[in-house]
Write a protein that holds these residues in place. Structure first.
Motif, PDB file in Angstrom:
ATOM      1  N   LEU A  12       0.800  -1.223   0.000  1.00 25.32           N
ATOM      2  CA  LEU A  12       0.000   0.000   0.000  1.00 25.32           C
ATOM      3  C   LEU A  12       0.833   1.274   0.000  1.00 25.32           C
ATOM      4  CD1 LEU A  12      -2.791  -1.006   2.537  1.00 25.32           C
ATOM      5  CD2 LEU A  12      -2.914  -1.003   0.040  1.00 25.32           C
ATOM      6  N   GLY A  13       2.142   1.137   0.070  1.00 21.26           N
ATOM      7  CA  GLY A  13       2.980   2.321   0.154  1.00 21.26           C
ATOM      8  C   GLY A  13       2.812   2.991   1.510  1.00 21.26           C
ATOM      9  N   LEU A  14       3.020   4.292   1.540  1.00 16.85           N
ATOM     10  CA  LEU A  14       2.946   5.041   2.799  1.00 16.85           C
ATOM     11  C   LEU A  14       1.588   5.746   2.880  1.00 16.85           C
ATOM     12  CD1 LEU A  14       4.686   5.554   5.264  1.00 16.85           C
ATOM     13  CD2 LEU A  14       5.752   7.453   4.081  1.00 16.85           C
ATOM     14  N   HIS A  15       0.525   4.942   2.969  1.00 22.80           N
ATOM     15  CA  HIS A  15      -0.835   5.458   3.020  1.00 22.80           C
ATOM     16  C   HIS A  15      -1.553   4.934   4.258  1.00 22.80           C
ATOM     17  CE1 HIS A  15      -0.568   7.075  -1.021  1.00 22.80           C
ATOM     18  NE2 HIS A  15       0.067   5.969  -1.345  1.00 22.80           N
ATOM     19  N   ALA A  16      -2.524   5.693   4.730  1.00 21.53           N
ATOM     20  CA  ALA A  16      -3.404   5.333   5.850  1.00 21.53           C
ATOM     21  C   ALA A  16      -2.667   4.704   7.035  1.00 21.53           C
ATOM     22  CB  ALA A  16      -4.552   4.472   5.363  1.00 21.53           C
ATOM     23  N   ARG A  17      -2.845   3.407   7.237  1.00 21.94           N
ATOM     24  CA  ARG A  17      -2.287   2.754   8.424  1.00 21.94           C
ATOM     25  C   ARG A  17      -0.758   2.827   8.486  1.00 21.94           C
ATOM     26  NH1 ARG A  17      -5.354  -1.884   8.794  1.00 21.94           N
ATOM     27  NH2 ARG A  17      -6.823  -0.697  10.007  1.00 21.94           N
ATOM     28  N   PRO A  18      -0.037   2.535   7.399  1.00 19.52           N
ATOM     29  CA  PRO A  18       1.423   2.669   7.468  1.00 19.52           C
ATOM     30  C   PRO A  18       1.865   4.101   7.777  1.00 19.52           C
ATOM     31  CG  PRO A  18       0.812   1.360   5.564  1.00 19.52           C
ATOM     32  CD  PRO A  18      -0.455   1.920   6.131  1.00 19.52           C
ATOM     33  N   ALA A  19       1.196   5.082   7.201  1.00 18.95           N
ATOM     34  CA  ALA A  19       1.542   6.487   7.468  1.00 18.95           C
ATOM     35  C   ALA A  19       1.297   6.820   8.934  1.00 18.95           C
ATOM     36  CB  ALA A  19       0.738   7.416   6.570  1.00 18.95           C
ATOM     37  N   SER A  20       0.216   6.312   9.469  1.00 23.84           N
ATOM     38  CA  SER A  20      -0.110   6.539  10.874  1.00 23.84           C
ATOM     39  C   SER A  20       0.963   5.942  11.785  1.00 23.84           C
ATOM     40  CB  SER A  20      -1.471   5.936  11.200  1.00 23.84           C
ATOM     41  OG  SER A  20      -1.764   6.084  12.555  1.00 23.84           O
ATOM     42  N   LYS A  21       1.408   4.730  11.484  1.00 26.11           N
ATOM     43  CA  LYS A  21       2.470   4.089  12.273  1.00 26.11           C
ATOM     44  C   LYS A  21       3.763   4.890  12.183  1.00 26.11           C
ATOM     45  CE  LYS A  21       1.240  -0.816  12.274  1.00 26.11           C
ATOM     46  NZ  LYS A  21       1.717  -2.154  11.908  1.00 26.11           N
ATOM     47  N   PHE A  22       4.078   5.371  10.980  1.00 28.23           N
ATOM     48  CA  PHE A  22       5.309   6.126  10.761  1.00 28.23           C
ATOM     49  C   PHE A  22       5.288   7.421  11.574  1.00 28.23           C
ATOM     50  CE2 PHE A  22       8.312   8.831   8.616  1.00 28.23           C
ATOM     51  CZ  PHE A  22       9.323   7.967   8.253  1.00 28.23           C
ATOM     52  N   VAL A  23       4.190   8.159  11.493  1.00 26.19           N
ATOM     53  CA  VAL A  23       4.060   9.438  12.199  1.00 26.19           C
ATOM     54  C   VAL A  23       4.073   9.216  13.712  1.00 26.19           C
ATOM     55  CG1 VAL A  23       2.509  11.383  12.633  1.00 26.19           C
ATOM     56  CG2 VAL A  23       2.919  10.609  10.294  1.00 26.19           C
ATOM     57  N   GLU A  24       3.382   8.184  14.165  1.00 26.29           N
ATOM     58  CA  GLU A  24       3.358   7.879  15.601  1.00 26.29           C
ATOM     59  C   GLU A  24       4.763   7.613  16.118  1.00 26.29           C
ATOM     60  OE1 GLU A  24       1.831   4.245  18.390  1.00 26.29           O
ATOM     61  OE2 GLU A  24       0.467   4.892  16.802  1.00 26.29           O
ATOM     62  N   LEU A  25       5.544   6.831  15.375  1.00 22.76           N
ATOM     63  CA  LEU A  25       6.914   6.537  15.783  1.00 22.76           C
ATOM     64  C   LEU A  25       7.778   7.804  15.727  1.00 22.76           C
ATOM     65  CD1 LEU A  25       9.072   4.499  16.650  1.00 22.76           C
ATOM     66  CD2 LEU A  25       9.394   3.923  14.222  1.00 22.76           C
ATOM     67  N   ALA A  26       7.641   8.588  14.683  1.00 20.95           N
ATOM     68  CA  ALA A  26       8.433   9.821  14.549  1.00 20.95           C
ATOM     69  C   ALA A  26       8.192  10.766  15.721  1.00 20.95           C
ATOM     70  CB  ALA A  26       8.105  10.517  13.231  1.00 20.95           C
ATOM     71  N   ASN A  27       6.964  10.822  16.194  1.00 18.86           N
ATOM     72  CA  ASN A  27       6.615  11.725  17.287  1.00 18.86           C
ATOM     73  C   ASN A  27       7.168  11.281  18.640  1.00 18.86           C
ATOM     74  OD1 ASN A  27       5.041  14.146  16.495  1.00 18.86           O
ATOM     75  ND2 ASN A  27       3.838  12.591  15.424  1.00 18.86           N
ATOM     76  N   ARG A  28       7.736  10.108  18.725  1.00 22.60           N
ATOM     77  CA  ARG A  28       8.360   9.645  19.970  1.00 22.60           C
ATOM     78  C   ARG A  28       9.737  10.263  20.177  1.00 22.60           C
ATOM     79  NH1 ARG A  28       7.094   3.180  19.536  1.00 22.60           N
ATOM     80  NH2 ARG A  28       4.831   3.372  19.445  1.00 22.60           N
ATOM     81  N   PHE A  29      10.267  10.894  19.138  1.00 23.76           N
ATOM     82  CA  PHE A  29      11.619  11.442  19.188  1.00 23.76           C
ATOM     83  C   PHE A  29      11.602  12.962  19.279  1.00 23.76           C
ATOM     84  CE2 PHE A  29      11.827   7.366  17.031  1.00 23.76           C
ATOM     85  CZ  PHE A  29      12.796   6.718  17.788  1.00 23.76           C
ATOM     86  N   LYS A  30      12.641  13.507  19.903  1.00 24.42           N
ATOM     87  CA  LYS A  30      12.776  14.954  20.054  1.00 24.42           C
ATOM     88  C   LYS A  30      13.285  15.609  18.776  1.00 24.42           C
ATOM     89  CE  LYS A  30      13.763  14.579  24.976  1.00 24.42           C
ATOM     90  NZ  LYS A  30      14.780  14.713  26.004  1.00 24.42           N
ATOM     91  N   SER A  31      14.022  14.872  17.987  1.00 16.81           N
ATOM     92  CA  SER A  31      14.632  15.413  16.769  1.00 16.81           C
ATOM     93  C   SER A  31      13.597  15.897  15.763  1.00 16.81           C
ATOM     94  CB  SER A  31      15.490  14.340  16.093  1.00 16.81           C
ATOM     95  OG  SER A  31      16.599  14.022  16.886  1.00 16.81           O
ATOM     96  N   ASP A  32      14.031  16.841  14.924  1.00 17.54           N
ATOM     97  CA  ASP A  32      13.231  17.227  13.767  1.00 17.54           C
ATOM     98  C   ASP A  32      13.438  16.147  12.721  1.00 17.54           C
ATOM     99  OD1 ASP A  32      12.404  19.691  14.877  1.00 17.54           O
ATOM    100  OD2 ASP A  32      14.270  20.638  14.224  1.00 17.54           O
ATOM    101  N   ILE A  33      12.344  15.647  12.156  1.00 19.95           N
ATOM    102  CA  ILE A  33      12.433  14.537  11.214  1.00 19.95           C
ATOM    103  C   ILE A  33      11.639  14.901   9.959  1.00 19.95           C
ATOM    104  CG2 ILE A  33      12.054  12.070  10.845  1.00 19.95           C
ATOM    105  CD1 ILE A  33      11.964  11.834  13.969  1.00 19.95           C
ATOM    106  N   TYR A  34      12.253  14.686   8.813  1.00 21.15           N
ATOM    107  CA  TYR A  34      11.610  15.014   7.541  1.00 21.15           C
ATOM    108  C   TYR A  34      11.692  13.835   6.585  1.00 21.15           C
ATOM    109  CZ  TYR A  34      11.815  19.721   9.322  1.00 21.15           C
ATOM    110  OH  TYR A  34      11.649  20.828  10.122  1.00 21.15           O
TER     111      TYR A  34
END
Length: 87
Positions: A12-34
């Motif tokens: 499915l690529g980076l859509h819906a559920r995978p995108a949600s998992k990615f963003v949730e994990l990214a938000n666990r870190f203090k760093s700026d992530i792009y």
């Protein structure tokens, strides 16, 4: 700043559920992530930004992190993509 190129291989690529998992994990870190795709760059901490990129299966993206936990963030996010978002 650290960055790494990864290819999104889940069906499915980076859509819906995978995108949600990615963003949730990214938000666990203090760093700026792009995430970079072609000429577009979005915050990995924004679900709307990630969805707007339209990352399909087989697309190469660059994950970039800058901050106190940048190495840990980059490694975790790359591992998530490489596991096809099963992590």
């Amino acid at each position: 700043m650290v960055c790494k190129s990864v290819v999104v291989t889940n069906k499915l690529g980076l859509h819906a559920r995978p995108a949600s998992k990615f963003v949730e994990l990214a938000n666990r870190f203090k760093s700026d992530i792009y995430i970079k795709k072609d000429t577009a760059t979005v915050s990995a901490k924004s679900i709307m930004g990630v969805m707007v990129l339209g990352v399909d299966k087989g697309t190469e993206i660059i994950i970039e992190a800058s901050g106190s936990d940048e190495e840990e963030a980059l490694n975790a996010l790359c591992a998530l993509v490489e596991s096809e978002f099963e992590g």
